[in-house]
Design a protein around this motif. Structure first.
Motif, PDB file in Angstrom:
ATOM      1  N   ALA A   1      -6.767  -3.659  -5.978  1.00  0.00           N
ATOM      2  CA  ALA A   1      -6.683  -2.203  -5.863  1.00  0.00           C
ATOM      3  C   ALA A   1      -7.891  -1.559  -6.540  1.00  0.00           C
ATOM      4  CB  ALA A   1      -5.393  -1.689  -6.492  1.00  0.00           C
TER       5      ALA A   1
ATOM      6  N   PRO B   1      -4.472   2.419  -1.240  1.00  0.00           N
ATOM      7  CA  PRO B   1      -4.370   1.148  -0.513  1.00  0.00           C
ATOM      8  C   PRO B   1      -4.485  -0.061  -1.441  1.00  0.00           C
ATOM      9  CG  PRO B   1      -6.520   2.118  -0.175  1.00  0.00           C
ATOM     10  CD  PRO B   1      -5.706   3.145  -0.899  1.00  0.00           C
ATOM     11  N   VAL B   2      -3.759  -1.096  -1.101  1.00  0.00           N
ATOM     12  CA  VAL B   2      -3.831  -2.379  -1.791  1.00  0.00           C
ATOM     13  C   VAL B   2      -4.200  -3.425  -0.757  1.00  0.00           C
ATOM     14  CG1 VAL B   2      -2.545  -4.138  -3.061  1.00  0.00           C
ATOM     15  CG2 VAL B   2      -2.101  -1.715  -3.501  1.00  0.00           C
ATOM     16  N   HIS B   3      -5.184  -4.247  -1.068  1.00  0.00           N
ATOM     17  CA  HIS B   3      -5.583  -5.337  -0.180  1.00  0.00           C
ATOM     18  C   HIS B   3      -5.097  -6.654  -0.768  1.00  0.00           C
ATOM     19  CE1 HIS B   3      -7.891  -3.066   2.713  1.00  0.00           C
ATOM     20  NE2 HIS B   3      -8.466  -2.405   1.718  1.00  0.00           N
TER      21      HIS B   3
ATOM     22  N   SER C   1       0.822  -1.204   0.000  1.00  0.00           N
ATOM     23  CA  SER C   1       0.000   0.000   0.000  1.00  0.00           C
ATOM     24  C   SER C   1       0.859   1.258   0.000  1.00  0.00           C
ATOM     25  CB  SER C   1      -0.926   0.003   1.216  1.00  0.00           C
ATOM     26  OG  SER C   1      -1.868  -1.031   1.137  1.00  0.00           O
TER      27      SER C   1
END
Length: 244
Positions: A139, A45-47, A40
């Motif tokens: 994302a 943010p990246v999950h 992130s």
């Protein structure tokens, strides 16, 4: 997505995470959360999710967010999706805008509903007996997870490989130990109940066990439960094994 601000994947110590985890699901969830934190960038943010496909057991999955958990669960239920395909094909799979695999229409719809417009799934190397696994990154930006971002996901998949293999090996050992303990508990109850019947009926052990089996069948109750009921007449605490 500003990939130049990504945290270096080598800083992730997944082995330490394994040491501090009490269960396999706990390790998977922690690894997914750690991967997401490293990928992130500020404001983007990246999950992440980790999916493990096993030959004779249900898929294992964990995510850094409930939405990712739902996506991985759906892949296991439907038998398709980028993470599952990346694990089984052992190749990177991208889904989103532009989609590289049109067969993921349903998965893309679920992604969009969760607020994700781009996903990249990278295989996690595992020894064949343990199954196949993939690290998925999700994302909101359709052009995210390209170039340096994709390289970072790939490096993270490599970094989690050995700790994940160890976690799966440990889980196998824990499962075998639990099965053995359950079998020993059942055997103890059956042997004690057979001893009670032998004393009361002046019969052999084989005949006592046959009587237990007959009672189990006629009452449609498990043999160990019938045995526990008999033992509890004399000891309300129930049977205990020697290693307890």
């Amino acid at each position: 997505m500003e990939t130049d601000r990504l945290s270096p994947p080598e800083r992730v110590d997944f082995l330490d995470l394994l040491i501090t985890s009490d269960t396999l699901p706990g390790f998977l969830r922690g690894a997914a959360e750690e991967a997401a934190a490293r990928l992130s960038a500020e404001g983007e943010p990246v999950h992440c999710g980790i999916l493990v496909v096993r030959e004779r057991a249900a898929d294992l999955f964990a995510g850094s967010a409930e939405a990712v958990m739902a996506l991985d669960e759906a892949q296991g239920r439907t038998g398709g999706g980028p993470c599952r395909e990346a694990a089984l094909r052992q190749e990177r799979v991208r889904a989103g805008c532009p989609p590289l695999h049109g067969e993921y229409a349903n998965h893309l719809a679920r992604m969009a509903a969760a607020g994700f417009r781009c996903a990249l799934a990278v295989p996690i190397p595992l020894p064949a007996p343990l199954g196949a696994a993939a690290l998925g990154a999700y994302a909101a930006a359709p052009d995210a997870l390209t170039s340096a971002g994709a390289a970072a996901v790939t490096q993270l998949a490599g970094a989690v490989s050995r700790p994940l293999a160890l976690a799966l090996r440990l889980a196998e050992a824990w499962d075998r130990a639990a099965d053995l303990a359950a079998a020993m508990e059942s055997r103890t109850a059956i042997d004690l109940a057979a001893g009670v019947i032998m004393a009361q009926s002046s019969c052999t052990q084989s005949e006592a066990v046959d009587l237990l089996k007959s009672a189990s069948a006629s009452r449609n109750t498990k043999l160990r439960d019938i045995a526990k009921q008999i033992v509890c007449r004399f000891d309300p605490a129930g049977p205990t094994t020697a290693f307890n």
